[in-house]
Write a protein that holds these residues in place. Structure first.
Motif, PDB file in Angstrom:
ATOM      1  N   PHE A   1       0.950  -1.161  -0.039  1.00 53.19           N
ATOM      2  CA  PHE A   1      -0.089  -0.026   0.152  1.00 53.19           C
ATOM      3  C   PHE A   1       0.758   1.233   0.000  1.00 53.19           C
ATOM      4  O   PHE A   1       0.596   2.168  -0.783  1.00 53.19           O
ATOM      5  N   TRP A   2       2.057   1.072   0.743  1.00 48.68           N
ATOM      6  CA  TRP A   2       2.981   2.072   0.695  1.00 48.68           C
ATOM      7  C   TRP A   2       3.469   2.850  -0.661  1.00 48.68           C
ATOM      8  O   TRP A   2       3.567   3.776  -1.325  1.00 48.68           O
ATOM      9  N   CYS A   3       3.746   1.565  -1.440  1.00 43.85           N
ATOM     10  CA  CYS A   3       3.988   1.861  -2.853  1.00 43.85           C
ATOM     11  C   CYS A   3       3.002   2.194  -3.769  1.00 43.85           C
ATOM     12  O   CYS A   3       3.374   3.019  -4.685  1.00 43.85           O
ATOM     13  N   ILE A   4       1.993   1.740  -3.553  1.00 41.97           N
ATOM     14  CA  ILE A   4       0.708   2.361  -4.216  1.00 41.97           C
ATOM     15  C   ILE A   4       0.323   3.856  -4.127  1.00 41.97           C
ATOM     16  O   ILE A   4       0.250   4.588  -5.028  1.00 41.97           O
ATOM     17  N   VAL A   5       0.830   4.160  -2.962  1.00 42.92           N
ATOM     18  CA  VAL A   5       0.353   5.536  -2.676  1.00 42.92           C
ATOM     19  C   VAL A   5       1.548   6.488  -2.956  1.00 42.92           C
ATOM     20  O   VAL A   5       1.439   7.629  -3.524  1.00 42.92           O
ATOM     21  N   ARG A   6       2.910   5.897  -2.498  1.00 44.97           N
ATOM     22  CA  ARG A   6       4.036   6.706  -2.637  1.00 44.97           C
ATOM     23  C   ARG A   6       4.282   6.871  -4.333  1.00 44.97           C
ATOM     24  O   ARG A   6       4.716   8.071  -4.819  1.00 44.97           O
TER      25      ARG A   6
END
Length: 309
Positions: free
Chosen positions: A82-87
């Motif tokens: 999820f961090w990669c999706i947002v970042r």
């Protein structure tokens, strides 16, 4: 205070239909029930049955520990995803392809080494617990030769030189009362019991769920394990290996009783004339010579009872 803003918030709430409010309440109650259910003993055991042997708690602890670590890894991986999706999401101002990364050696080493270490630790813990569960070096108080057969069980009480023979369960078209006709294995409480497992025909598995252990019965082989009983009661046993058409009816009962009641049952078997042993020579495949040393003393003596299956 701006009353127009208060009205703007209040009006949508007033328009909420009764059905929607009921659904919201149901979701809230369901969530509360789920949280409260986590306090139940069944959930605390990881949905495993209540253990009635000395090693049962270690099995439960290992089971729960494995799931805790699995959940921790899952949360970490989900968080990174999820961090990669947002970042690294594509923005309106972005043009063309994003910067490409071919490799990152330190990161790839980390992603390789950490899983290997985790699997190695889990493997080591598994082997350690398995060795403890299968340790038969301490001298048992009671030794029982459990013989599986299509589709029931025989029990040779080696120390008492008596036996119990069983027939396949009559399920009576789903009607209650089938348990009364099942073979029943008696065990004394607070004693170390060793099970010597053999089979008349095909592969079976001796399994009492609340013992937290099961072990295969393999033609021509002798397998053994021991448990320390800690609680009186009546428990269900079954075959856990698909062994033919009536596998589901290969059931038995286990009664863990006081020493006095156990001795009384042994006397009852003697009065019924069930003295001696049911010979393993009845097996389709003879016991491997290397494994014959594990059979209880006396199984090759002249007092063996040779009855049909």
């Amino acid at each position: 205070m701006d009353l127009r803003k208060v009205d703007a918030v209040r009006r949508p709430l007033e328009k909420t239909s009764p059905a929607r409010r009921r659904r919201i309440a149901a979701v809230g109650l369901g969530g509360a029930a789920l949280l409260l259910s986590a306090c139940s003993p069944r959930v605390e055991r990881g949905y495993l049955p209540h253990g009635v042997t000395k090693n049962a708690n270690e099995v439960i602890d290992f089971w729960l520990g494995t799931w805790y670590w699995t959940l921790a890894v899952g949360v970490l991986v989900w968080g990174l995803i999820f961090w990669c999706i947002v970042r690294y999401r594509r923005r309106k101002s972005d043009t063309g392809f994003p910067a490409q990364m071919q490799y990152n050696v330190p990161l790839e080493i980390l992603y390789t080494v950490v899983p290997i270490v985790m699997v190695a630790v889990l493997f080591g813990k598994t082997v350690g617990l398995e060795n403890k569960l299968l340790d038969t070096s301490p001298k048992p108080d009671v030794t029982i030769n459990v013989v599986g057969k299509q589709w029931s069980w025989d029990f040779n009480y080696a120390d008492e030189k008596v036996y119990e023979t069983g027939v396949m369960a009559d399920m009576k078209a789903g009607k209650p009362g089938a348990e009364k006709g099942l073979p029943t294995l008696y065990l004394p409480v607070n004693k170390r019991v060793e099970f010597v497992l053999t089979t008349r025909d095909v592969i079976h598995t001796f399994w009492v769920p609340q013992f937290m252990q099961k072990l295969d019965m393999i033609p021509s082989r002798v397998n053994r394990f021991a448990v320390d009983t800690t609680e009186e009661g009546t428990f269900k046993g079954k075959c856990a290996e698909l062994c033919g058409a009536y596998h589901s009816q290969m059931l038995f009962n286990v009664k863990v009783v006081s020493q006095e009641e156990y001795d009384k049952h042994m006397d009852d078997l003697r009065k019924q004339g069930k003295t001696g042993f049911l010979s393993n020579s009845l097996n389709r495949a003879s016991v491997n010579p290397k494994d014959q040393q594990f059979l209880p003393d006396g199984l090759d003596s002249s007092d063996i009872v040779k009855e049909g299956k």
